[in-house]
Design an enzyme around this catalytic site. Structure first.
Site, PDB file in Angstrom:
ATOM      1  N   ASP A  29       2.951   1.633  -5.477  1.00 57.51           N
ATOM      2  CA  ASP A  29       3.293   0.911  -6.701  1.00 57.51           C
ATOM      3  C   ASP A  29       2.101   0.675  -7.624  1.00 57.51           C
ATOM      4  OD1 ASP A  29       5.983   0.593  -6.675  1.00 57.51           O
ATOM      5  OD2 ASP A  29       5.976  -1.422  -5.819  1.00 57.51           O
ATOM      6  N   PRO A  74       4.713 -15.039  -5.899  1.00 57.32           N
ATOM      7  CA  PRO A  74       4.865 -15.034  -4.438  1.00 57.32           C
ATOM      8  C   PRO A  74       4.438 -13.679  -3.871  1.00 57.32           C
ATOM      9  CG  PRO A  74       7.019 -14.998  -5.539  1.00 57.32           C
ATOM     10  CD  PRO A  74       5.999 -15.200  -6.600  1.00 57.32           C
ATOM     11  N   ILE A 124       7.954  -7.806  -6.295  1.00 58.26           N
ATOM     12  CA  ILE A 124       7.612  -7.754  -7.717  1.00 58.26           C
ATOM     13  C   ILE A 124       6.163  -7.299  -7.901  1.00 58.26           C
ATOM     14  CG2 ILE A 124       9.387  -9.262  -8.684  1.00 58.26           C
ATOM     15  CD1 ILE A 124       7.479 -11.616  -8.403  1.00 58.26           C
ATOM     16  N   GLY A 125       5.673  -6.592  -6.904  1.00 58.27           N
ATOM     17  CA  GLY A 125       4.404  -5.867  -7.047  1.00 58.27           C
ATOM     18  C   GLY A 125       3.190  -6.728  -7.291  1.00 58.27           C
ATOM     19  N   GLY A 126       3.202  -7.967  -6.828  1.00 60.35           N
ATOM     20  CA  GLY A 126       2.058  -8.843  -7.089  1.00 60.35           C
ATOM     21  C   GLY A 126       0.741  -8.216  -6.658  1.00 60.35           C
ATOM     22  N   GLY A 127       0.665  -7.797  -5.408  1.00 59.09           N
ATOM     23  CA  GLY A 127      -0.570  -7.205  -4.888  1.00 59.09           C
ATOM     24  C   GLY A 127      -0.932  -5.927  -5.624  1.00 59.09           C
ATOM     25  N   ALA A 170       4.236 -10.394  -1.222  1.00 57.60           N
ATOM     26  CA  ALA A 170       5.167  -9.515  -0.489  1.00 57.60           C
ATOM     27  C   ALA A 170       6.604  -9.829  -0.863  1.00 57.60           C
ATOM     28  CB  ALA A 170       4.940  -9.652   1.012  1.00 57.60           C
ATOM     29  N   LYS A 178       6.018  -6.893 -11.611  1.00 55.15           N
ATOM     30  CA  LYS A 178       6.757  -5.639 -11.839  1.00 55.15           C
ATOM     31  C   LYS A 178       8.203  -5.867 -11.418  1.00 55.15           C
ATOM     32  CE  LYS A 178       7.721  -3.594  -8.484  1.00 55.15           C
ATOM     33  NZ  LYS A 178       8.013  -3.026  -7.172  1.00 55.15           N
TER      34      LYS A 178
HETATM   35  O1  C5P Z   1       2.578   2.919  -0.501  1.00 54.19           O
HETATM   36  P1  C5P Z   1       2.697   1.619   0.200  1.00 54.19           P
HETATM   37  O2  C5P Z   1       1.613   1.434   1.228  1.00 54.19           O
HETATM   38  O3  C5P Z   1       2.797   0.450  -0.698  1.00 54.19           O
HETATM   39  O4  C5P Z   1       4.070   1.671   0.995  1.00 54.19           O
HETATM   40  C1  C5P Z   1       4.370   0.763   2.032  1.00 54.19           C
HETATM   41  C2  C5P Z   1       5.424   1.381   2.948  1.00 54.19           C
HETATM   42  O5  C5P Z   1       6.670   1.500   2.254  1.00 54.19           O
HETATM   43  C3  C5P Z   1       5.091   2.783   3.393  1.00 54.19           C
HETATM   44  O6  C5P Z   1       4.311   2.760   4.558  1.00 54.19           O
HETATM   45  C4  C5P Z   1       6.454   3.366   3.649  1.00 54.19           C
HETATM   46  O7  C5P Z   1       6.925   2.955   4.916  1.00 54.19           O
HETATM   47  C5  C5P Z   1       7.334   2.690   2.620  1.00 54.19           C
HETATM   48  N1  C5P Z   1       7.546   3.518   1.411  1.00 54.19           N
HETATM   49  C6  C5P Z   1       8.381   4.622   1.491  1.00 54.19           C
HETATM   50  N2  C5P Z   1       8.589   5.388   0.378  1.00 54.19           N
HETATM   51  C7  C5P Z   1       7.995   5.084  -0.801  1.00 54.19           C
HETATM   52  C8  C5P Z   1       7.152   3.955  -0.896  1.00 54.19           C
HETATM   53  C9  C5P Z   1       6.946   3.184   0.228  1.00 54.19           C
HETATM   54  O8  C5P Z   1       8.938   4.922   2.553  1.00 54.19           O
HETATM   55  N3  C5P Z   1       8.228   5.851  -1.864  1.00 54.19           N
END
Ligand code: C5P
Length: 291
Positions: free
Chosen positions: A136, A94, A99-102, A96, A9
């Site tokens: 994501d 790669p 590019i949204g791999g996971g 983390a 992504k």
């Molecule tokens: O949703 P996800 O677990 O992938 O997000 C990881 C971290 O990124 C969240 O815990 C938050 O700290 C931050 N985040 C955010 N605002 C978003 C998406 C992610 O603050 N819209």
């Protein structure tokens, strides 16, 4: 055996607004997907198992609960089936790295299982399941060109951006999304750029993108020196736009044609032999299946 591709992504821009009551930030982003990505296979088996191979497999070693397994369990619970499936992931992207791999792997798992056990779900249900797995994941369920808002859960399809020639560059280690967001200062609202119009040329799209930014770039640069080095390397090529994707550290360059992208990738790879450098197509119009 069911096969699913999990494309990288790319956030062509990423504006971050204020922090919401739930701790997430308001976003505004134009999201596209690359022809580079991970590959997954799904086969019915006696129990749930998960194997990883490929160039970045070792980065996932020791992980206790991969997002793919969480996605599989979530899907099985929703679909009311026993999660008896052998999942194999070829990790080409790669980890983390913005590019949204996971997330794309998790979304591909939802798609793959919807085909392995058909008739139990629909697109809206997959989006909802994705939402519980990470910000994501929903946008990765149906790779396309999306105008993404909210925490990442709202998106509208944008048809105006054609296929783009690009180079993806990653020279750093993993970057924690949470840590990058924590490095942001106080934010105000988003809504800083209109949705894109139809672009007659790639130069028109590049002009539009230059009026936008990735707001996570400054905190990512502060945490990871590779971000600045990647952007500098891309700026030394014929990139029309060079920018970080997501929370980094992967950066991308956009090019007027595939030959320029190829040439840029060769130059950067030669100057930085330890980096991951991939010429690719963005928004390449592949069709995705659900059942
Ligand atoms: O949703 P996800 O677990 O992938 O997000 C990881 C971290 O990124 C969240 O815990 C938050 O700290 C931050 N985040 C955010 N605002 C978003 C998406 C992610 O603050 N819209």
């Amino acid at each position: 055996m069911i096969r699913e591709f999990a494309p990288a992504k790319v956030n062509l821009f990423l504006h971050v607004g204020s922090r919401r009551a739930d701790g997430y930030h308001e976003l505004e982003s134009l999201v596209v997907f690359a022809s580079a990505g991970d590959e997954l296979t799904f086969e019915e088996a006696d129990d749930l198992s998960f194997q990883v191979s490929g160039p970045f497999a070792s980065s996932l070693a020791g992980e206790t609960e991969n997002l793919v397994l969480r996605a599989a369990r979530k899907f099985a619970e929703f679909a009311q089936v026993e999660p008896r499936v052998r999942i194999a992931l070829t990790k080409n992207l790669p980890i983390a790295s913005g590019i949204g791999g996971g997330s794309s792997d998790a979304a591909a798992t939802l798609r793959g299982l919807s085909r392995l056990w058909p008739g139990r779900t629909n697109l809206q249900a997959l989006w909802n399941l994705g939402h519980d797995l990470g910000s994501d994941v929903p946008v990765c369920v149906l790779p396309g060109c999306w105008w993404m808002t909210g925490r990442g859960e709202q998106f509208a399809s944008i048809g105006q951006v054609g296929t783009l020639d690009a180079v993806l560059v990653h020279g750093g280690g993993p970057l924690s999304t949470r840590a990058v967001f924590e490095g942001l200062g106080e934010r105000t609202g988003v809504g800083r750029i209109p949705k894109p119009q139809r672009f007659a040329t790639i130069a028109g799209l590049a002009d539009y993108l230059r009026a936008a930014r990735n707001d996570l770039e400054p905190p990512a640069r502060a945490l990871c020196s590779a971000v600045g080095e990647e952007l500098e390397a891309l700026a030394g090529t014929k990139a029309l736009v060079a920018r970080m994707s997501g929370s980094g550290a992967t950066c991308f360059g956009l090019y007027s044609d595939a030959a320029s992208a190829q040439m840029a990738a060769e130059t950067i790879a030669r100057d930085h032999p330890s980096w991951w450098v991939v010429p690719t197509k963005l928004n390449f119009g592949r069709k995705w299946e659900f059942q």
